[in-house]
Write an enzyme that holds these catalytic residues in place. Structure first.
Site, mmCIF file in Angstrom:
data_model
loop_
_atom_site.group_PDB
_atom_site.id
_atom_site.type_symbol
_atom_site.label_atom_id
_atom_site.label_comp_id
_atom_site.label_asym_id
_atom_site.label_seq_id
_atom_site.Cartn_x
_atom_site.Cartn_y
_atom_site.Cartn_z
ATOM 1 N N TYR A 81 0.766 -1.537 -0.099
ATOM 2 C CA TYR A 81 0.026 0.021 0.072
ATOM 3 C C TYR A 81 0.806 1.229 0.104
ATOM 4 O O TYR A 81 0.468 2.575 -0.544
ATOM 5 C CB TYR A 81 -0.910 0.384 1.707
ATOM 6 C CG TYR A 81 -1.896 -0.822 1.014
ATOM 7 C CD1 TYR A 81 -2.244 -1.614 -0.378
ATOM 8 C CD2 TYR A 81 -3.072 -1.054 2.388
ATOM 9 C CE1 TYR A 81 -3.227 -2.377 0.073
ATOM 10 C CE2 TYR A 81 -3.902 -2.190 2.395
ATOM 11 C CZ TYR A 81 -4.109 -3.118 1.038
ATOM 12 O OH TYR A 81 -5.348 -3.883 1.003
ATOM 13 N N LYS A 103 4.485 -14.990 1.241
ATOM 14 C CA LYS A 103 3.940 -15.665 -0.449
ATOM 15 C C LYS A 103 5.635 -16.141 -0.578
ATOM 16 O O LYS A 103 6.384 -15.240 -1.745
ATOM 17 C CB LYS A 103 3.491 -15.186 -0.766
ATOM 18 C CG LYS A 103 3.317 -15.967 -2.272
ATOM 19 C CD LYS A 103 1.941 -16.622 -1.966
ATOM 20 C CE LYS A 103 1.630 -17.450 -3.797
ATOM 21 N NZ LYS A 103 1.097 -18.713 -3.422
ATOM 22 N N ASP A 158 -2.158 -17.955 0.884
ATOM 23 C CA ASP A 158 -3.175 -18.971 -0.534
ATOM 24 C C ASP A 158 -4.005 -19.557 0.297
ATOM 25 O O ASP A 158 -4.884 -19.909 0.632
ATOM 26 C CB ASP A 158 -3.028 -18.721 -1.762
ATOM 27 C CG ASP A 158 -1.221 -19.670 -1.565
ATOM 28 O OD1 ASP A 158 -0.945 -19.420 -0.828
ATOM 29 O OD2 ASP A 158 -1.643 -20.284 -2.574
ATOM 30 N N ASP A 204 -4.462 -6.626 6.025
ATOM 31 C CA ASP A 204 -5.976 -6.194 5.494
ATOM 32 C C ASP A 204 -7.044 -7.467 4.854
ATOM 33 O O ASP A 204 -8.395 -7.921 5.284
ATOM 34 C CB ASP A 204 -5.612 -5.265 4.349
ATOM 35 C CG ASP A 204 -6.793 -4.872 4.304
ATOM 36 O OD1 ASP A 204 -7.942 -4.501 4.406
ATOM 37 O OD2 ASP A 204 -7.409 -3.727 3.303
ATOM 38 N N ASP A 215 -9.972 -8.884 7.475
ATOM 39 C CA ASP A 215 -11.382 -8.829 7.095
ATOM 40 C C ASP A 215 -11.932 -10.375 7.346
ATOM 41 O O ASP A 215 -13.430 -10.786 7.712
ATOM 42 C CB ASP A 215 -11.641 -8.724 5.827
ATOM 43 C CG ASP A 215 -11.868 -7.378 5.820
ATOM 44 O OD1 ASP A 215 -11.726 -6.198 7.075
ATOM 45 O OD2 ASP A 215 -12.432 -6.069 4.774
#
Ligand code: NAD
Length: 358
Positions: free
Chosen positions: A141, A192, A224, A248, A252
């Site tokens: 970000y 990852k 993942d 993020d 959620d």
């Protein structure tokens, strides 16, 4: 010493839910010996309306001088057509970056009374208690270079960069390990590393940090797989530490395992323990002004503030016990209501928590 708390209601339901959290703060000061003074400030659309900017300079200054900040939520349809730099969300990103609030703590806790509100089977989520530690001021970000350019062919190309220095990884790692020491002593580092170089570095630094915490068990998981495991058997996790965008998305997902967005608090901390505390949900324009919003996530944000910035874990226990008691009494706002429960509005829920504290 008297602690300074800056209150930033923001927009939409932010104003309503923060008012209820302030009732709890008031009770803590008046009846439970919390030595704190409260100041108010503007952020988001409220900042734009009053000062022409979502993060007025005065607000940032107030934030620098405060020991802790309580934020409601920002945003609303009336600001969606503004220039990106003037939108309410920029105020939020700006204060996080300006105060170097690099560690975002998002607990996903399922109150046993609400087990039926989850989309997963009760046996999979009952008793769920995960802490997601998300890096908040770096990664995808914030990384440079970023942008959209036009290639010689006329086609446009957009790009962002996931960038971390060793020291940025180390400081978020230490936050996660310190928290794990106070919980079940397990950290799962999510990245990852099979595809991304930055994740390879992340894993190396986490392994280094772990050497200082011999009691904590460190595991690694690709993002993942982490998403899959969270939906499959979430109780395998204690503390998850991860990059900004991965965190993020995963936080959620984890929050939804608990059934309601109106129940979950969060904290964003700097390296000295100063923190901004806020519910994880947004300004909910669809119910703003109707007195329907659930204030419990904001009230539980006060409880996190007591624990992580005000050194009053004893009072955090009081607030959390009061929330549990209110749920035991069957008192519910619309978002967590089910047959047979007593349906109340925002202010009645706040009053019920204050009454249950006494
Ligand atoms: P939202 O979280 O505001 O709302 C999503 C849904 O959840 C809505 O149906 C809403 O009514 C409900 N909801 C949210 N909080 C609730 C509560 N306390 N009690 C009961 N129901 C609740 O997300 P959105 O609709 O995607 O975004 C609305 C605005 O909020 C946008 O402008 C967005 O940019 C902003 N936003 C702000 C923050 C923040 O301030 N931290 C976070 C997310 C979104």
């Amino acid at each position: 010493m008297t602690k300074k708390i800056l209150v930033l209601p923001g927009d939409g339901i932010g104003v309503e839910i923060v008012a209820e959290a302030e009732k709890v703060l008031g009770a803590l000061v008046n009846d439970f010996g919390l030595d704190a003074e409260i100041e108010h400030g503007l952020i988001g659309g409220a900042g734009y309306d009053a000062e022409g900017t979502p993060l007025p300079a005065k607000t940032l200054e107030q934030g620098r001088n405060a020991d802790a900040i309580l934020l409601g939520a920002v945003g609303g349809p009336k600001y969606d057509t503004l220039d990106r730099a003037l939108r309410p969300e920029k105020g939020l990103l700006g204060i996080r970056a300006g105060l170097e609030l690099f560690a975002n703590l998002r607990p996903a806790i399922l109150y046993p009374q609400l087990a039926s509100a989850s989309s997963l089977k009760p046996e999979i989520v009952a008793g769920l208690d995960i802490m997601i530690v998300r890096e908040l001021t770096g990664g995808l970000y914030f990384g440079e270079p970023r942008g959209v350019e036009t290639l010689p062919s006329g086609e446009r190309r957009g790009y962002n960069s996931m960038v971390y220095t060793e020291s940025e990884i180390e400081r978020i790692g230490r936050v996660a390990f310190d928290i794990a020491m106070k919980r079940n002593k397990q950290v799962c580092s999510v990245e990852k590393a099979n595809v991304l170089e930055v994740s390879g570095l992340w894993r190396e630094v986490m392994l280094d940090v772990a050497k200082d915490y011999p009691e904590v068990e460190l595991t690694h998981m690709y993002v993942d797989n982490a998403a899959m495991q969270l939906a499959k058997w979430p109780k395998q996790f204690d503390v998850i530490v991860t990059e900004n965008m991965f965190g993020d998305i995963l936080s959620d997902l984890a929050s939804m395992l608990t059934g309601s967005i109106g129940m979950l608090p969060s904290a964003s901390l700097d390296k000295h323990g100063k923190g901004m505390y806020e519910p994880i949900h947004g300004s909910a324009p669809d119910i703003a002004g109707l007195g329907l919003a659930n204030p419990l996530a904001t009230i539980l944000s006060v409880s996190m503030m007591l624990r992580y910035s005000l050194e009053r874990a004893d009072l955090a226990d009081v607030v959390e016990a009061a929330v549990g008691k209110v749920l035991d009494q069957g008192i519910r706002t619309a978002d967590i209501w089910s047959e047979g429960m007593t349906r109340v509005g925002t202010a009645e829920m706040g009053d019920a928590v204050v009454a249950a504290m006494k």
